[in-house]
Write an enzyme that holds these catalytic residues in place. Structure first.
Site, PDB file in Angstrom:
ATOM      1  N   GLU A   2      -3.511   9.005   7.902  1.00  0.00           N
ATOM      2  CA  GLU A   2      -2.039   8.901   7.932  1.00  0.00           C
ATOM      3  C   GLU A   2      -1.465   9.741   9.081  1.00  0.00           C
ATOM      4  O   GLU A   2      -0.407   9.438   9.612  1.00  0.00           O
ATOM      5  CB  GLU A   2      -1.435   9.353   6.596  1.00  0.00           C
ATOM      6  CG  GLU A   2      -1.647   8.372   5.456  1.00  0.00           C
ATOM      7  CD  GLU A   2      -0.796   7.103   5.554  1.00  0.00           C
ATOM      8  OE1 GLU A   2       0.377   7.174   5.940  1.00  0.00           O
ATOM      9  OE2 GLU A   2      -1.335   6.020   5.242  1.00  0.00           O
ATOM     10  N   CYS A  24     -11.234   2.607  -0.671  1.00  0.00           N
ATOM     11  CA  CYS A  24      -9.868   2.972  -0.300  1.00  0.00           C
ATOM     12  C   CYS A  24      -9.562   2.174   0.952  1.00  0.00           C
ATOM     13  O   CYS A  24     -10.370   2.145   1.889  1.00  0.00           O
ATOM     14  CB  CYS A  24      -9.769   4.462  -0.012  1.00  0.00           C
ATOM     15  SG  CYS A  24      -8.182   4.942   0.715  1.00  0.00           S
ATOM     16  N   THR A  25      -8.419   1.527   0.963  1.00  0.00           N
ATOM     17  CA  THR A  25      -8.140   0.592   2.056  1.00  0.00           C
ATOM     18  C   THR A  25      -7.906   1.292   3.391  1.00  0.00           C
ATOM     19  O   THR A  25      -7.868   0.638   4.432  1.00  0.00           O
ATOM     20  CB  THR A  25      -6.944  -0.296   1.699  1.00  0.00           C
ATOM     21  OG1 THR A  25      -5.823   0.529   1.352  1.00  0.00           O
ATOM     22  CG2 THR A  25      -7.273  -1.195   0.517  1.00  0.00           C
ATOM     23  N   HIS A  26      -7.765   2.616   3.365  1.00  0.00           N
ATOM     24  CA  HIS A  26      -7.653   3.355   4.624  1.00  0.00           C
ATOM     25  C   HIS A  26      -9.016   3.505   5.323  1.00  0.00           C
ATOM     26  O   HIS A  26      -9.083   3.663   6.544  1.00  0.00           O
ATOM     27  CB  HIS A  26      -7.133   4.771   4.366  1.00  0.00           C
ATOM     28  CG  HIS A  26      -5.667   4.872   4.097  1.00  0.00           C
ATOM     29  ND1 HIS A  26      -5.074   4.352   2.987  1.00  0.00           N
ATOM     30  CD2 HIS A  26      -4.675   5.469   4.817  1.00  0.00           C
ATOM     31  CE1 HIS A  26      -3.778   4.636   3.017  1.00  0.00           C
ATOM     32  NE2 HIS A  26      -3.505   5.306   4.123  1.00  0.00           N
ATOM     33  N   CYS A  40      -4.280  -1.478  -2.340  1.00  0.00           N
ATOM     34  CA  CYS A  40      -4.440  -0.036  -2.515  1.00  0.00           C
ATOM     35  C   CYS A  40      -5.285   0.160  -3.767  1.00  0.00           C
ATOM     36  O   CYS A  40      -4.907  -0.304  -4.854  1.00  0.00           O
ATOM     37  CB  CYS A  40      -3.061   0.593  -2.692  1.00  0.00           C
ATOM     38  SG  CYS A  40      -3.090   2.347  -3.120  1.00  0.00           S
ATOM     39  N   ASP A  97       0.858  -1.194   0.000  1.00  0.00           N
ATOM     40  CA  ASP A  97       0.000   0.000   0.000  1.00  0.00           C
ATOM     41  C   ASP A  97       0.889   1.238   0.000  1.00  0.00           C
ATOM     42  O   ASP A  97       2.072   1.170   0.361  1.00  0.00           O
ATOM     43  CB  ASP A  97      -0.928   0.030   1.229  1.00  0.00           C
ATOM     44  CG  ASP A  97      -1.895   1.221   1.175  1.00  0.00           C
ATOM     45  OD1 ASP A  97      -2.453   1.488   0.087  1.00  0.00           O
ATOM     46  OD2 ASP A  97      -2.074   1.908   2.192  1.00  0.00           O
ATOM     47  N   SER A  98       0.295   2.367  -0.371  1.00  0.00           N
ATOM     48  CA  SER A  98       1.029   3.630  -0.312  1.00  0.00           C
ATOM     49  C   SER A  98       1.382   3.984   1.134  1.00  0.00           C
ATOM     50  O   SER A  98       2.286   4.777   1.359  1.00  0.00           O
ATOM     51  CB  SER A  98       0.176   4.744  -0.911  1.00  0.00           C
ATOM     52  OG  SER A  98      -1.027   4.847  -0.174  1.00  0.00           O
TER      53      SER A  98
HETATM   54  N1  DGL Z   1      -5.034   3.159   0.520  1.00  0.00           N
HETATM   55  C1  DGL Z   1      -5.046   3.696  -0.795  1.00  0.00           C
HETATM   56  C2  DGL Z   1      -6.263   3.244  -1.554  1.00  0.00           C
HETATM   57  O1  DGL Z   1      -6.824   2.197  -1.259  1.00  0.00           O
HETATM   58  C3  DGL Z   1      -4.958   5.192  -0.977  1.00  0.00           C
HETATM   59  C4  DGL Z   1      -4.099   5.989  -0.139  1.00  0.00           C
HETATM   60  C5  DGL Z   1      -3.428   7.110  -0.859  1.00  0.00           C
HETATM   61  O2  DGL Z   1      -4.068   8.066  -1.310  1.00  0.00           O
HETATM   62  O3  DGL Z   1      -2.215   6.985  -0.949  1.00  0.00           O
HETATM   63  O4  DGL Z   1      -6.663   3.913  -2.481  1.00  0.00           O
END
Ligand code: DGL
Length: 276
Positions: A159, A193-195, A74, A11-12
């Site tokens: 984050e 989005c995984t966040h 991600c 992931d990022s």
């Molecule tokens: N977790 C990432 C996703 O699922 C995005 C996070 C980012 O913007 O870097 O899209």
């Protein structure tokens, strides 16, 4: 074939930890290697070219660390880089290795969950602009109507570990109201989005009880389990130690402190220098 490869989860930043947690619950026997490009997060506001370049660089690094199978946990990287990596790069750099994403497994289940066929998507600006969800949904469930809302502030809140603060409520309500205001028939919302599962408590607070929010962790875990059954040639390469190692492009201390909150356990983290 020797079993000597951990399954790579990329992931990022920290978001992929929500996927990793569910994968480890579903498939606890395997070793995992988590890689967060925290030094360059967020990806969600970056161009196609940049997300592709960053993602490919991280995937190549994970290959060099021994991963034969990498999951892009991600959505932004899955939307903007996965297809190019699979079709353009893998045949040259690692024809025996595989890279999988999180969008298709999510889309595959959506038509079985919605009753009204009106679905919402909350995601990063990059994922929304890519139109990947709409394109995939049209293939699988052409009668499903999709409405999307980009949430540029959600990843930075998470984050920076501000997602439980009072200030976060404003931005949760803002994007949620914008999405649900587009169509009163939306009964299912993809947290694309995984966040975002980290914001689920607040999201539920401001949403009608009739709307179901779909986190991707369990869906992706089930899809990976299925993939490994269908691909014994890959499964036979996955090492069985139930161990997870963590790598970040940012500072190790920062990653450990935040990741421990996400995972509710202490972890050992190593730094990776991508030379950028
Ligand atoms: N977790 C990432 C996703 O699922 C995005 C996070 C980012 O913007 O870097 O899209």
């Amino acid at each position: 074939m020797r079993r000597n490869s951990p399954i790579g989860i990329f992931d990022s930043g920290y978001g992929g930890l929500t996927i990793l947690e569910q994968i480890r619950k579903r498939l606890p026997q395997y070793d995992y290697l988590y890689f967060g490009d925290n030094a360059r997060t967020p990806y969600g506001t970056r161009s196609f070219e940049v997300v592709y370049r960053y993602t490919l660089q991280c995937v190549e690094q994970m290959f060099a660390m021994g991963c034969e199978l990498v999951i892009l946990a991600c959505n932004t990287a899955s939307a903007k880089a996965l297809r190019s990596i699979q079709q353009r790069d893998l045949p040259h750099i690692a024809p025996e290795r595989r890279v999988l994403g999180v969008i298709r497994p999510t889309v595959e289940v959506i038509g079985q969950i919605t009753k009204t066929n009106h679905v919402g998507l909350l995601a990063t600006p990059g994922t929304v602009q890519s139109d990947s969800y709409r394109i995939e949904i049209e293939k699988y469930y052409p009668s499903v109507v999709l409405h999307s809302e980009a949430c540029p502030m959600w990843v930075p809140l998470i984050e920076n570990n501000e997602h439980l603060s009072e200030g976060a409520d404003y931005f949760v309500k803002k994007y949620l109201d914008a999405l649900l205001g587009k169509d009163g028939m939306i009964d299912t919302v993809i947290l694309g989005c995984t966040h975002y599962p980290l914001l689920l408590g607040k999201i539920r607070k401001y949403a009608p009880a009739s709307v179901r929010f779909l986190s991707q962790g369990e869906i992706v875990a089930e899809s990976l389990a299925d993939y490994l059954v269908r691909h014994p040639e890959m499964e036979e390469r996955c090492s069985l130690g139930a161990f997870c190692s963590y790598f970040t492009t940012e500072s190790v201390d920062k990653f450990s402190a935040s990741a421990s909150i996400f995972l509710r356990e202490d972890i050992k983290v190593s730094h990776v220098d991508l030379g950028v």
